[in-house]
Design a protein around this motif. Structure first.
Motif, PDB file in Angstrom:
ATOM      1  N   VAL A   9       0.859  -1.191   0.000  1.00 31.73           N
ATOM      2  CA  VAL A   9       0.000   0.000   0.000  1.00 31.73           C
ATOM      3  C   VAL A   9       0.893   1.239   0.000  1.00 31.73           C
ATOM      4  N   VAL A  10       0.675   2.112  -0.970  1.00 33.79           N
ATOM      5  CA  VAL A  10       1.523   3.288  -1.159  1.00 33.79           C
ATOM      6  C   VAL A  10       0.838   4.511  -0.554  1.00 33.79           C
ATOM      7  N   ALA A  11       1.506   5.137   0.426  1.00 33.61           N
ATOM      8  CA  ALA A  11       0.890   6.264   1.149  1.00 33.61           C
ATOM      9  C   ALA A  11       1.892   7.360   1.437  1.00 33.61           C
ATOM     10  N   ILE A 108      -0.265  -3.990  -5.735  1.00 35.87           N
ATOM     11  CA  ILE A 108       0.213  -2.643  -5.427  1.00 35.87           C
ATOM     12  C   ILE A 108      -0.987  -1.706  -5.484  1.00 35.87           C
ATOM     13  N   HIS A 109      -1.229  -1.024  -4.362  1.00 37.36           N
ATOM     14  CA  HIS A 109      -2.482  -0.274  -4.224  1.00 37.36           C
ATOM     15  C   HIS A 109      -2.225   1.112  -3.652  1.00 37.36           C
ATOM     16  N   THR A 166      -6.293   0.675  -9.074  1.00 42.19           N
ATOM     17  CA  THR A 166      -5.474  -0.236  -8.278  1.00 42.19           C
ATOM     18  C   THR A 166      -6.434  -1.008  -7.368  1.00 42.19           C
ATOM     19  N   PRO A 167      -6.036  -2.194  -6.870  1.00 42.93           N
ATOM     20  CA  PRO A 167      -4.684  -2.760  -6.878  1.00 42.93           C
ATOM     21  C   PRO A 167      -4.306  -3.354  -8.223  1.00 42.93           C
ATOM     22  N   GLN A 168      -3.061  -3.130  -8.597  1.00 46.52           N
ATOM     23  CA  GLN A 168      -2.505  -3.758  -9.785  1.00 46.52           C
ATOM     24  C   GLN A 168      -1.654  -4.939  -9.324  1.00 46.52           C
TER      25      GLN A 168
END
Length: 400
Positions: A9-11, A108-109, A166-168
């Protein structure tokens, strides 16, 4: 097909398009009373196919993220990794940190897509192959126009055009190598992970996305999401509203002031305690913790711990609020009754209500502070101490 599927998780974004806000970047803003980031993490943590959960955050947000996860079941589940100067670099950092876990595949989200559901996650996982990734998409419905200098140049054929979500999902080793290759090239900047896969020659399959899986980009997006959840909560029956009670008492000693409900009041005595002995805040802290079975103030801030000696009690109340929210609760109201012969509370009542409202995020009509004497009876009547009784109501809903 894949035994171990990890989620990244991208934050790490700063969310400039969402504008400035007291809660900071948009992943920390609340929708339905819960931080966007916390909502998103819970969705992946609850999915039975997700074996590992990595969160990539901005280095400046580390302490804030730890505070957000504290007291939740996510604190032991989520591994935090510092991001880089771009989303692409952040994902690369996360993938490299994940390598030691050796997952078979990775999702990847974006943290600011808090409405992804289990069915979409299932579809993406099912579409990943050892030599191909999976991209959830929604067909473009609007008529598309190309423009220049403020004028329409042509209408763009929307057939075969899709909005990526996403998620991809990807087989782990190929997407890691693709990211490392892109980093080494130092050339093209990519807007998502599917574009990196395409550039590296890794095929990407299209998967049915979900129109409700929106990305929160602007302040309006966040406001609409909050309204959507709030309306959904209002429609739920029965409503899960819990009430907690708290009681505290501290001895009066020689001094020059007391602190009650966060307000310092000049007085010919002081309250004795390990912290600042604010009985109002202590009782209210216990009331909030009681609504979600989280123990009492002594469990979280033991008087035997020297770090809390003389501490301001607003720290305890803010912590209780965070615990409640981490468990999916929304504080509805707070009521404190102070029992003392002196000092007079009425002149300070509005200041006390304002401080409670500020700390708990409550409007004025959801906060009450009352006072009574003990009619000169008992230890309170003899001015040997001050007591407080507090009640708090918290609503728990689908986000808990």
């Amino acid at each position: 097909m894949f035994q171990r599927v990890a989620a990244l998780v991208v934050a790490g974004g700063r969310g400039e398009r969402a504008g400035p806000h007291a809660d900071g970047p948009k992943q920390f803003r609340r929708i339905g009373g819960v931080a966007v980031l916390l909502r998103t993490l819970r969705l992946f943590a609850a999915h039975p196919r997700i074996s590992d959960l990595i969160l990539v955050g901005h280095a400046a947000d580390r302490e804030r993220i730890f505070d957000l996860l504290a007291g939740t079941d996510l604190s032991e589940r989520v591994d935090l990794v510092d991001g880089g100067p771009s989303r692409q670099a952040s994902v690369a950092n996360g993938l490299q940190a994940m390598e030691r876990r050796a997952p078979d595949a990775v999702l990847i989200h974006d943290a600011v897509r808090p409405f992804v559901d289990a069915a979409l996650i299932d579809r993406v996982i099912a579409a990943i192959e050892p030599s191909a990734g999976a991209l959830p998409v929604v067909a473009v419905a609007d008529t598309l126009k190309a423009g220049k200098d403020g004028l329409v140049v042509r209408t763009v054929d929307r057939a075969g055009l899709y909005a990526a979500q996403t998620p991809q999902g990807f087989p782990f080793s190929p997407i890691l190598e693709a990211h490392l290759k892109a980093a080494r090239s130092g050339g093209e900047a990519f807007t998502d992970d599917a574009s990196i896969a395409e550039w590296a020659g890794l095929p990407v399959r299209l998967v049915e996305g979900d129109p409700s899986n929106v990305k929160l980009t602007t302040a309006r997006d966040i406001a609409l999401a909050d309204r959507q959840i709030s309306q959904s909560k209002e429609a739920q029956l029965p409503i899960d509203v819990r009430t907690g009670n708290g009681y505290d008492v501290h001895r009066l000693v020689e001094g020059d002031h007391v602190t009650l409900c966060g307000v310092r009041i000049r007085h010919d005595q002081s309250l004795s305690g390990h912290s600042d002995a604010d009985v109002g805040f202590h009782a209210l802290t216990d009331a909030l913790l009681a609504t979600c079975g989280a123990g009492d103030i002594g469990d979280h801030f033991p008087p035997s711990d020297p770090q809390w000696r003389g501490a301001a009690s607003h720290i305890f109340l803010s912590h209780a609020k965070a615990v409640v929210e981490a468990k999916g609760g929304r504080i509805m109201n707070a009521d404190v009754s102070l029992i003392c012969e002196a000092p007079k509370i009425a002149p300070h009542r509005e200041a006390m209500c304002a401080e409670i409202g500020r700390l708990l995020g409550l409007e004025r009509d959801r906060v009450s502070v009352k006072a009574t004497t003990n009619e000169t009876i008992g230890f309170v009547g003899r001015r040997e101490g001050i007591a407080a009784i507090a009640t708090a109501s918290v609503a728990f809903g689908e986000d808990r």
